[in-house]
Design an enzyme around this catalytic site. Structure first.
Site, mmCIF file in Angstrom:
data_model
loop_
_atom_site.group_PDB
_atom_site.id
_atom_site.type_symbol
_atom_site.label_atom_id
_atom_site.label_comp_id
_atom_site.label_asym_id
_atom_site.label_seq_id
_atom_site.Cartn_x
_atom_site.Cartn_y
_atom_site.Cartn_z
ATOM 1 N N GLU A 72 8.059 -7.729 -5.885
ATOM 2 C CA GLU A 72 8.267 -6.704 -4.854
ATOM 3 C C GLU A 72 7.760 -5.333 -5.286
ATOM 4 O OE1 GLU A 72 12.268 -6.419 -3.326
ATOM 5 O OE2 GLU A 72 11.937 -4.413 -2.520
ATOM 6 N N TYR A 123 -10.895 7.376 15.896
ATOM 7 C CA TYR A 123 -11.653 8.621 15.908
ATOM 8 C C TYR A 123 -12.975 8.536 16.650
ATOM 9 C CZ TYR A 123 -8.956 12.075 13.539
ATOM 10 O OH TYR A 123 -8.023 13.014 13.245
ATOM 11 N N ASP A 154 14.135 -7.442 -5.177
ATOM 12 C CA ASP A 154 15.444 -6.843 -5.379
ATOM 13 C C ASP A 154 16.521 -7.703 -4.733
ATOM 14 O OD1 ASP A 154 14.324 -4.713 -6.687
ATOM 15 O OD2 ASP A 154 14.416 -3.341 -4.988
#
EC number: 5.6.2.2
Lengths: 439, 439
Positions: free
Chosen positions: A268, A182, A320
């Site tokens: 996780e 910016y 997982d």
């Protein structure tokens, strides 16, 4: 009261349980039987203590922590073959920028215009080095001259980013990539351009992006047996309630790391993190628990690496049982491809895969209905992982991945909730630790 | 040294700045001139103190905090016209479940099978009440009999969720929606079904979802002049470094809230949060700074509401100047439509829109290149917001939104970085506070 009894007790309150009695079945009672296999915590702690001291010993023998490109091939000059960036203090980065800019100024004054030598970060330049166990960037520089229609814009952007980084360092503050963008939207056009040039500048200066004081937003949280200072404030992570402490975005403001933990548990998902935090798992088995809530962000990766380096603790991962879980491990361990030049500072080698592993699904008899069929995309990603060097060099991982692809089943950590909400902290993890069941 | 001088100084180091000298221009020097308008902090603090005591006085006069459905229309029986859920302790929720289940059992024994009376949460039932300033759910119940092909499954799922919630409460733990889903994947099929029934159960029992001990994952962080206990651990948010304290997922474990802040600063994005935290803005102007990092999650909304209720402080919001920023404000203030039954417990009325407002873009002369054109979708959302009751009742907001739609420009908080990375904390916010420039 056992979890089974509790759940059975709860069920008798509800009329619906009559229609489901056959279900809390063989799998559930087997799951409960595992509870009886648990030895007293004191005995598991002995195992963990020896693990921790082994990890500390191997770390000091340079293996994980001190492995550097210099060890890789002593005959070659590492600086010339690979791009290696390092953490640098502000004064050093500032003087590197000054030198670069002075060279450009001299070149201009001598009538030759100016040009930056920018390392190529193309995919073809990113290679995995097995003995370093991470992705690195091959040194191949290209010129970015100002006096060339094709590169004039990019050379300007590069100079502008150098000047902005210089200003940030002088003020002693930290900014985000978005802030940087910016400051000159007209020049940068869109953020992907200033981001890319920022990575170029990191490579050109040979320093990490955090040394440039441009930080990523933080997602990670930590609880457990850890004390550290965040910008001078002393944080005791055993006293951070259930919410935990947000991992600071600027790693260079982290200091005074102390811990009596025996291992680091990398999680996780935040659902599992919350379970562990609420059950104060770290009080039963002294550990540090952290999560990036999914895809690891730079701040969490830097933080994990710092912990591992300073505390020399083993890192056990709970992810997982799907290709994505393994992919996340790979990002922690080997880095992501687009930041390969910074892999040495972002990666934590030697993370052990504790669970949930494909073989756990049968071993812990996770009910069929809690497993999910792998999608075509999952299978594709799984097959790609089998080709990755970092998987290949760990036979245990190859076998697990093959099991996953053969059964075409995946499961989330949360699947263990089918045996009771606290099965994860009360049975699964303690048993894993007791049996040293990590690979 | 002023920010302008610093930046000018930094630019002279870089050759590229020669090509850009004309730019740090009129807008930048105007931006700097605003710095001279700032009165001493002590004088701004006087303003803030009177704001805080006004807010506290108006709160105790029941306005914001105690506004309830009973105040809404004393002639009607509120319980019969709207669904209002409330926080309940575990014992009370448990006994409500027991009563429901006993009724079902009696019904079965008398040979009539069983059926649940479930409030309808359809969109047509969700109405905005202007004098309450939030979305509420009209009471309209439908039967969910077990002995009906169309509803048998849903009745079973409902009974199962009731039984699971009962088990969670008995254990005194908290679980996520995902955990709940995984306890019976076969029955629930997919998580949207168990989630929907969980909301049904909330309405049926007349208690909030957090009373059911089913929590959302947390995203929010907080720093500043706030001390509270998270699960018994005392947290001093002035000593949470730059990273801040993660907002706990379970609000019922939050207690002992204390503060000497004069206002609460609600921030949309974590980049702005990081700037405020690093600059320790709360030490200059005593405040509590929090963010949900984008779309507000339930945990952050609950936390903000608790702070507002207990501390009776004014809440000032710093969001992007786009329809999405206003939408986020509306979620904090009026609730989201799909949790309308819980709006009383999730919403924080009377949030002031501090900035970045559409009129600020010209007022602070945000450079043209830092403004972005609104997309067609933005314009559509903006026009829809103009029709929303909660916008209509605040003339200042209507005007700002009209300005945005007329200019078709939007801007992020980060756009202020174009005047220097610390312009936000050093000029923009202090000046806003000094001028009491909120609506």
């Amino acid at each position: 009261m056992s979890e089974k009894k509790r759940r059975a007790g709860a069920s008798t309150d509800g009329p619906a349980s009559s229609s489901k009695k056959p279900r809390p079945s063989a799998a559930a009672s087997y799951a409960e039987s595992l509870r009886s296999k648990l030895r007293p915590d004191a005995s598991i702690l002995v195992t963990l203590r020896s693990l921790a001291s082994a990890s500390s010993a191997s770390s000091s023998k340079s293996k994980a922590a001190a492995k550097s490109l210099a060890d890789h091939d002593p005959s070659a000059d590492p600086a010339s073959s690979y791009i290696v960036v390092a953490d640098q203090d502000s004064a050093s980065v500032t003087s590197r920028i000054n030198r670069l800019v002075l060279a450009a100024a001299r070149s201009i004054l001598s009538g030759r215009g100016f040009s930056f030598a920018v390392p190529s970060r193309a995919a073809s330049n990113q290679v995995y080095l097995p003995d370093l166990d991470r992705i690195v960037l091959v040194r191949r520089e290209s010129a970015r001259p100002f006096a060339n229609v094709a590169t004039a814009r990019k050379a300007t952007v590069t100079a502008r980013v150098l000047s902005l980084v210089h200003a940030v360092l002088r003020r002693g503050i930290h900014v985000t990539k978005r802030d940087l963008f910016y400051t000159d939207v007209k020049l940068f056009g869109d953020q992907s351009q200033s981001d890319a040039v920022l990575d170029d500048v990191s490579c050109m200066l040979g320093c990490t992006r955090s040394s440039l004081h441009v930080v990523a937003s933080e997602k990670g949280v930590v609880v457990g047996r850890l004390v550290f200072a965040d910008d001078g404030d002393r944080i005791d992570c055993t006293r951070m309630g259930v919410g935990g402490k947000a991992i600071p975005p600027n790693i260079d403001r982290v200091s005074g790391i102390e811990s009596d933990a025996l291992f680091i548990l990398l999680v996780e998902k935040d659902a599992a993190f919350m379970r562990l935090a609420e059950d104060r798992f770290y009080n039963r088995f002294p550990c540090i628990i952290l999560t990036a809530k999914g895809q690891p962000d730079v701040a969490t990766r830097l933080f994990l690496r710092r912990l591992k380096l300073e505390l020399k603790l083993p890192v056990l991962a709970l992810v997982d049982s799907d290709p994505y879980g393994l992919k996340i491990l790979s990002v922690y361990m080997c880095g992501s491809k687009n930041m390969s030049y910074d892999s040495a500072n972002l990666t934590t080698p030697d993370i052990k895969w504790l669970g949930v592993r494909p073989s756990d699904l049968d071993k812990y008899r996770v009910p069929e209905q809690c497993r999910l069929p792998m999608t075509d995309h999952d299978i594709k990603v799984g097959k790609e992982l089998l080709e990755e060097d970092f998987v290949k060099q760990n036979q245990g991982w190859v076998k697990e991945l093959e099991t996953m692809l053969r059964t075409r089943q995946k499961a989330e950590i949360q699947a263990l909730s089918s045996f009771g909400f606290q099965y994860l902290t009360e049975v699964y993890l303690p048993l894993k630790l007791q049996q040293q069941d990590w690979i």
